[in-house]
Design a protein around this motif. Structure first.
Motif, mmCIF file in Angstrom:
data_model
loop_
_atom_site.group_PDB
_atom_site.id
_atom_site.type_symbol
_atom_site.label_atom_id
_atom_site.label_comp_id
_atom_site.label_asym_id
_atom_site.label_seq_id
_atom_site.Cartn_x
_atom_site.Cartn_y
_atom_site.Cartn_z
ATOM 1 N N PHE A 1 -25.845 -0.644 -39.361
ATOM 2 C CA PHE A 1 -24.610 -1.292 -38.899
ATOM 3 C C PHE A 1 -24.888 -2.747 -38.510
ATOM 4 O O PHE A 1 -24.138 -3.658 -38.863
ATOM 5 C CB PHE A 1 -24.047 -0.511 -37.701
ATOM 6 N N LYS B 1 -25.416 -4.784 -41.616
ATOM 7 C CA LYS B 1 -24.146 -4.962 -42.337
ATOM 8 C C LYS B 1 -23.260 -6.028 -41.669
ATOM 9 O O LYS B 1 -22.622 -6.835 -42.336
ATOM 10 C CB LYS B 1 -23.416 -3.611 -42.359
ATOM 11 N N HIS B 2 -23.253 -6.037 -40.341
ATOM 12 C CA HIS B 2 -22.361 -6.975 -39.639
ATOM 13 C C HIS B 2 -23.091 -8.198 -39.101
ATOM 14 O O HIS B 2 -22.541 -8.932 -38.277
ATOM 15 C CB HIS B 2 -21.636 -6.245 -38.507
ATOM 16 N N LYS B 3 -24.331 -8.381 -39.568
ATOM 17 C CA LYS B 3 -25.127 -9.560 -39.190
ATOM 18 C C LYS B 3 -25.234 -9.708 -37.671
ATOM 19 O O LYS B 3 -25.040 -10.798 -37.116
ATOM 20 C CB LYS B 3 -24.525 -10.828 -39.794
ATOM 21 N N LEU B 4 -25.490 -8.598 -36.989
ATOM 22 C CA LEU B 4 -25.669 -8.657 -35.539
ATOM 23 C C LEU B 4 -27.152 -8.838 -35.244
ATOM 24 O O LEU B 4 -28.004 -8.351 -36.000
ATOM 25 C CB LEU B 4 -25.174 -7.362 -34.880
ATOM 26 N N ALA C 1 -14.244 -3.119 -36.351
ATOM 27 C CA ALA C 1 -15.572 -2.502 -36.510
ATOM 28 C C ALA C 1 -16.102 -1.967 -35.180
ATOM 29 O O ALA C 1 -17.181 -1.367 -35.134
ATOM 30 C CB ALA C 1 -16.544 -3.522 -37.088
ATOM 31 N N LEU D 1 -18.126 -9.646 -33.440
ATOM 32 C CA LEU D 1 -17.863 -8.506 -34.327
ATOM 33 C C LEU D 1 -16.362 -8.336 -34.491
ATOM 34 O O LEU D 1 -15.599 -8.464 -33.527
ATOM 35 C CB LEU D 1 -18.460 -7.231 -33.692
ATOM 36 N N ARG D 2 -15.952 -8.009 -35.713
ATOM 37 C CA ARG D 2 -14.520 -7.802 -35.962
ATOM 38 C C ARG D 2 -13.999 -6.651 -35.110
ATOM 39 O O ARG D 2 -14.690 -5.650 -34.911
ATOM 40 C CB ARG D 2 -14.298 -7.445 -37.432
ATOM 41 N N GLU E 1 -16.758 1.817 -35.039
ATOM 42 C CA GLU E 1 -17.974 2.216 -35.755
ATOM 43 C C GLU E 1 -19.207 1.923 -34.895
ATOM 44 O O GLU E 1 -20.158 2.714 -34.863
ATOM 45 C CB GLU E 1 -18.041 1.440 -37.078
ATOM 46 N N LEU E 2 -19.177 0.803 -34.178
ATOM 47 C CA LEU E 2 -20.299 0.470 -33.299
ATOM 48 C C LEU E 2 -20.459 1.552 -32.220
ATOM 49 O O LEU E 2 -21.577 1.990 -31.921
ATOM 50 C CB LEU E 2 -20.065 -0.899 -32.639
ATOM 51 N N GLY F 1 -14.299 -10.146 -31.164
ATOM 52 C CA GLY F 1 -13.965 -10.862 -32.389
ATOM 53 C C GLY F 1 -13.520 -12.283 -32.118
ATOM 54 O O GLY F 1 -13.743 -13.182 -32.920
#
Ligand code: SF4
Length: 496
Positions: free
Chosen positions: A354, A357-360, A315, A311-312, A318-319, A296
């Motif tokens: 995922f 959602k997290h713009k990865l 999160a 990534l936060r 979840e990853l 993050g």
């Protein structure tokens, strides 16, 4: 008795709003510092030079004067022995040869990694600290903090004599008064709390054990502001023991750092860095490892990564669940795939969704999964100290499923001499102090007044203890401990 004057500071015990200071003149609010600060850009300095009024010294004359000044300066310094007396040893220690340094092996106490160090001394004075090449953990490497540790020894702010109620005293009086208080606290059944950092020295642990035998009401609390207790607790839940094997990063082809700054600011940082760089040799491209970093905030590890994903922190778990579903649920890797109790935990976590959602970057995510699958047994997923216990348990499962446990060393592990106190234990201590159940508090080279989060209300509770003893290695006078404690004793550092 001589009064020790604490430097004048603001009410919040800082010298300016930020709390930082750059020199002792600033710390002690020396008027010359303020003057220099105000004159930093004096109006005269900004004016154009008036050539007519300038000195008539020619360039040739200026160079002649400069040359003469340099010659005089060199002549003045050519024999430093003339500046004072150097007395020879009356009885020279056998190991001292004048002009030649001596080296002593010791252990750095800068953090809980306990690296091996070599201290260079001249005539008994430590002057430089380097890593000990024969030490199995750091093998000659050392961090900036360890290298700067020699400065603690010569800090002018260091307390040199014991003090009672901020007045200097001698060791006999200090020992007598402190012992009386400890005996009285123990006799009346009140707790004696010893607050320390991580204990890495078996000798210190033995001394504390003996102290507890002498004073049966004594309890030892150890804390670190940043620690890896979540990883250790997770390891215990996953494998039933608290000793984590050393990671053989030098054998890892793929490293996935999840919210981890293992190259910059986490436990075993030096050992990890040493092993990591072994496979970053551009002249030996076949052995090059690959580092993915998911984090993050920007860290040294993220900056060294081949692929960095932002990534936060909340999160990350979840990853890991998505990766578990990808590896165990979809690719059926390991026997865990047959166990519906395991697969049902992460079956709803989809990696593609995922990533969107997290713009990865989906390409990087695909690459990461392929690398982990292709390098089973030669990859490692490593979670940072800040991650919660549940995330570390999921990471342990992922490494287990991929066979990455092969990288756990079979013959060397990180042990804990004494587990760190939990938050609940520290809260219980504060509550016992606040209710007067603690007869004496000893800060052993710690500053919990400053370090602990204000939520603990430690400083307020400390005021209610009868005796507060600050036993400090570098015992600075200008800190929270000094203000609130009744007795202060300097203790020896690692180089004394
Ligand atoms: S990592 Fe640095 S501070 Fe920590 S023990 Fe090693 S040398 Fe000392």
């Amino acid at each position: 008795m001589k009064d020790i004057k604490a430097p004048e500071t603001n009410n919040d015990n800082t010298v300016n709003e930020s709390g930082y200071w750059r020199s002792f003149k600033e710390l002690y609010k020396d008027p010359s510092f303020d003057k220099a600060l105000k004159n930093e850009f004096s109006p005269e300095a900004l004016q154009k030079p008036e050539v007519d009024k300038m000195s008539a010294v020619t360039r040739r004359r200026f160079l002649a004067l400069m040359g003469a000044s340099a010659a005089f300066a060199a002549a003045g310094c050519n024999n430093y022995q003339d500046k004072g007396f150097i007395y020879p040893y009356n009885n020279k220690p056998e190991e001292v040869i004048l002009g030649l340094p001596n080296f002593y092996a010791s252990t750095c106490s800068g953090c809980s990694s306990a690296c091996g160090i070599l201290v260079k001394t001249r005539e008994g004075r430590p002057i430089k600290v380097d890593g000990n090449p024969d030490h199995p953990v750091n093998k000659g490497k050392i961090c900036t903090k360890g290298q700067a540790s020699v400065m603690n020894l010569y800090s002018p702010e260091r307390l040199k004599e014991p003090a009672m109620n901020k007045a200097q005293t001698n060791w006999n009086d200090a020992n007598k008064k402190i012992t009386e208080t400890l005996v009285s606290a123990s006799g009346s059944g009140k707790e004696i709390a010893v607050v320390t950092h991580t204990i890495v020295s078996p000798t210190l642990k033995k001394l504390l054990d003996e102290f507890k035998v002498t004073y049966p009401t004594a309890k030892v609390y150890s804390y670190e502001v940043f620690n890896d207790s979540a990883r250790i607790n997770a390891w215990q839940k996953s494998y039933g023991k608290r000793s984590i094997p050393v990671l053989q990063l030098d054998k890892a082809k793929i490293i996935v750092a999840l919210e981890s700054d293992f190259l910059g600011n986490e436990k075993n940082m030096l050992e990890f860095t040493r092993m990591f760089v072994q496979n970053r040799d551009v002249m030996n491209a076949n052995e090059f490892n690959r580092l993915y970093s998911v984090e993050g905030a920007v860290t040294a590890t993220g900056m060294s990564a081949d692929y960095r994903l932002r990534l936060r922190t909340d999160a990350i778990e979840e990853l890991v669940m998505c990766l578990l579903n990808e590896v165990i649920g979809k690719k059926k890797i390991s026997a865990f795939a047959m166990d519906s109790r395991v697969t049902s935990v992460f079956s709803s976590n989809d990696l593609k969704q995922f990533a969107v959602k997290h713009k990865l970057d989906e390409k990087v995510i695909d690459h990461l999964v392929n690398d982990l699958v292709k390098n089973q047994g030669a990859a490692i997923v490593y979670g940072g100290d800040k991650l919660p216990e549940s995330t570390h348990i999921a990471i342990n499962l992922l490494n287990d499923a991929l066979g990455n446990t092969k990288l756990y060393s079979a013959d060397s592990e990180n042990t804990e001499l004494m587990p760190l106190s939990t938050s609940a234990e520290m809260e219980a201590l504060v509550s016992a102090m606040a209710s007067g159940r603690v007869g004496a508090v000893i800060h052993f080279d710690t500053n919990p007044v400053y370090n602990l989060s204000p939520d603990y209300n430690y400083a307020e509770a400390l005021k209610k203890s009868a005796c507060k003893h600050n036993f400090g290695g570098t015992g600075k006078r200008n800190n929270g401990n000094f203000e609130l404690c009744t007795a202060h004793s300097p203790c020896t550092g690692i180089m004394e």
